[in-house]
Design an enzyme around this catalytic site. Structure first.
Site, short mmCIF file in Angstrom:
data_model
loop_
_atom_site.label_atom_id
_atom_site.label_comp_id
_atom_site.label_asym_id
_atom_site.label_seq_id
_atom_site.Cartn_x
_atom_site.Cartn_y
_atom_site.Cartn_z
N HIS A 123 -5.85 -34.16 43.62
CA HIS A 123 -6.02 -33.73 42.24
C HIS A 123 -5.87 -32.22 42.07
CE1 HIS A 123 -10.35 -32.83 43.19
NE2 HIS A 123 -10.12 -31.88 42.30
N SER A 170 -13.12 -28.28 45.15
CA SER A 170 -12.20 -29.39 45.38
C SER A 170 -11.38 -29.17 46.64
CB SER A 170 -11.24 -29.53 44.20
OG SER A 170 -11.90 -29.89 43.03
N GLY A 171 -11.17 -30.25 47.38
CA GLY A 171 -10.32 -30.19 48.56
C GLY A 171 -11.01 -29.69 49.80
N ASP A 202 -7.58 -39.82 46.71
CA ASP A 202 -7.50 -38.41 46.34
C ASP A 202 -7.36 -37.56 47.60
OD1 ASP A 202 -7.54 -36.05 44.97
OD2 ASP A 202 -9.67 -36.12 44.45
#
Length: 334
Positions: free
Chosen positions: A87, A239-240, A141
């Site tokens: 994402h 994120s990530g 994801d």
């Protein structure tokens, strides 16, 4: 949990052993090494110090004025490949404006100029998004980014460990650590200048799917991790980044999850959700060892040179609004 470092040849990742460091880029030691912890470094901060998590990567965008903006975290799996969340690239991004900072510890927001000499900057060659990634359902994801040249390992740069393929995924209860440069509060703001770390407890997925929690929105390939401190959570910008748990035998930290999504930040009964790396070991191996026969490749010729509207952990505003207004949400809307 488990996972110890083994030496892999070139970009070959063996599914019968831990995914670890390779020979390229001078990274010839075992994965999960943290040599920087043995150095006496005075940093003048109460946060993590350089080299604490040497596989952390800051994924940044360069603006037209040259300013740098951190948008997502990542994990250095091999000297050339970074693991992150799909994402992070939900808005098509021109590869020319992306940069990956390896060995970063302190980052600056909207600043152009020389980097810390210990930081290695790389351009992305290609971004591989999981073929079944579903932005509306927050499933699969996961993404891989190949860098323009291998990173060089040292005190502040090392490759991370993943599980052995014959081991079981992480289960509750297990104490782990999450790290990132994300916002320190849920409201709009700037990324944390120093990489932050927080202890989390892996929570049973059935518990996370209860009515007063996520009401069935959590998927089997997620890891749910809650915080002992209710004011602490991953948030936009995290994120990530990795969810890491220590192997009881080797004492090496192993990456079990990728920061994916949540509803808001630090909300009661709405903990952070992570993509389970165990469920994607075969996918990771096939992409890194596939002789560049990749699908879902985002190239500069195919992408838009527009500044992306990236939301941390994939929790779009519509998901939050629909979740808060629906007593029985059917699917996680975006």
């Amino acid at each position: 949990m488990g996972g110890t470092g083994v030496l892999c040849q070139a970009l070959l990742l063996s599914l019968v052993g831990t995914i670890g460091a390779t020979l390229e880029g001078s990274c010839d030691g075992p994965c999960g090494s943290r040599p920087g912890l043995k150095k006496k470094i005075t940093v003048g901060h109460s946060h993590t110090r350089p080299g604490t998590w040497p596989w952390m990567v800051s994924i940044q965008i360069i603006s037209q004025s040259g300013g740098r903006y951190h948008v997502c975290g990542g994990t250095l799996l091999t000297p050339s490949w970074v693991l992150t969340a799909a994402h992070c690239f939900k808005d098509k991004i021109d590869l020319h404006v992306l940069r990956l900072l390896v060995g970063a510890w302190e980052i600056q927001w909207a600043v152009s100029g020389p980097l810390d000499p210990r930081v290695q900057e790389r351009k992305p060659v290609q971004i591989l998004i999981h073929e079944q990634y579903n932005i509306k359902l927050n499933t699969n994801d996961i993404a891989l980014v190949q860098m323009s040249s291998p990173a060089h390992c040292g005190d502040v740069v090392q490759t991370a460990c993943l599980l052995h393929s014959n081991e079981s995924p992480i289960r509750a209860p297990e104490s782990c650590v999450v790290t990132g440069w994300g916002f320190r509060r849920g409201e709009a703001g700037l990324a944390a200048p120093i990489v932050q770390e927080a202890k989390v407890m892996v929570t049973d997925l059935d518990k996370c799917n209860e009515t007063d929690w996520y009401h069935g929105l959590v998927h089997p390939n997620n890891v749910c991790a809650s915080y002992s401190d209710e004011n602490m959570d991953t948030c936009q910008g995290d994120s990530g980044g990795p969810l890491m748990c220590k192997d009881n035998e080797t004492k090496t930290y192993v990456v079990h999850g990728i920061a994916s999504w949540a509803v808001g930040c630090a909300r009661t009964n709405l903990p952070g959700l992570y993509t389970s790396t165990w469920h994607f070991l075969t996918w990771i191996n096939s992409k890194i060892d596939s002789d560049m026969k990749m699908t879902n490749l985002l190239s500069a010729a195919e992408t838009l040179a527009s500044y992306p509207e990236i939301l941390g952990r994939g929790a779009a505003q519509k998901l939050e609004e629909d979740f808060s207004h629906s007593s029985i949400p059917g699917q996680p809307p975006r």
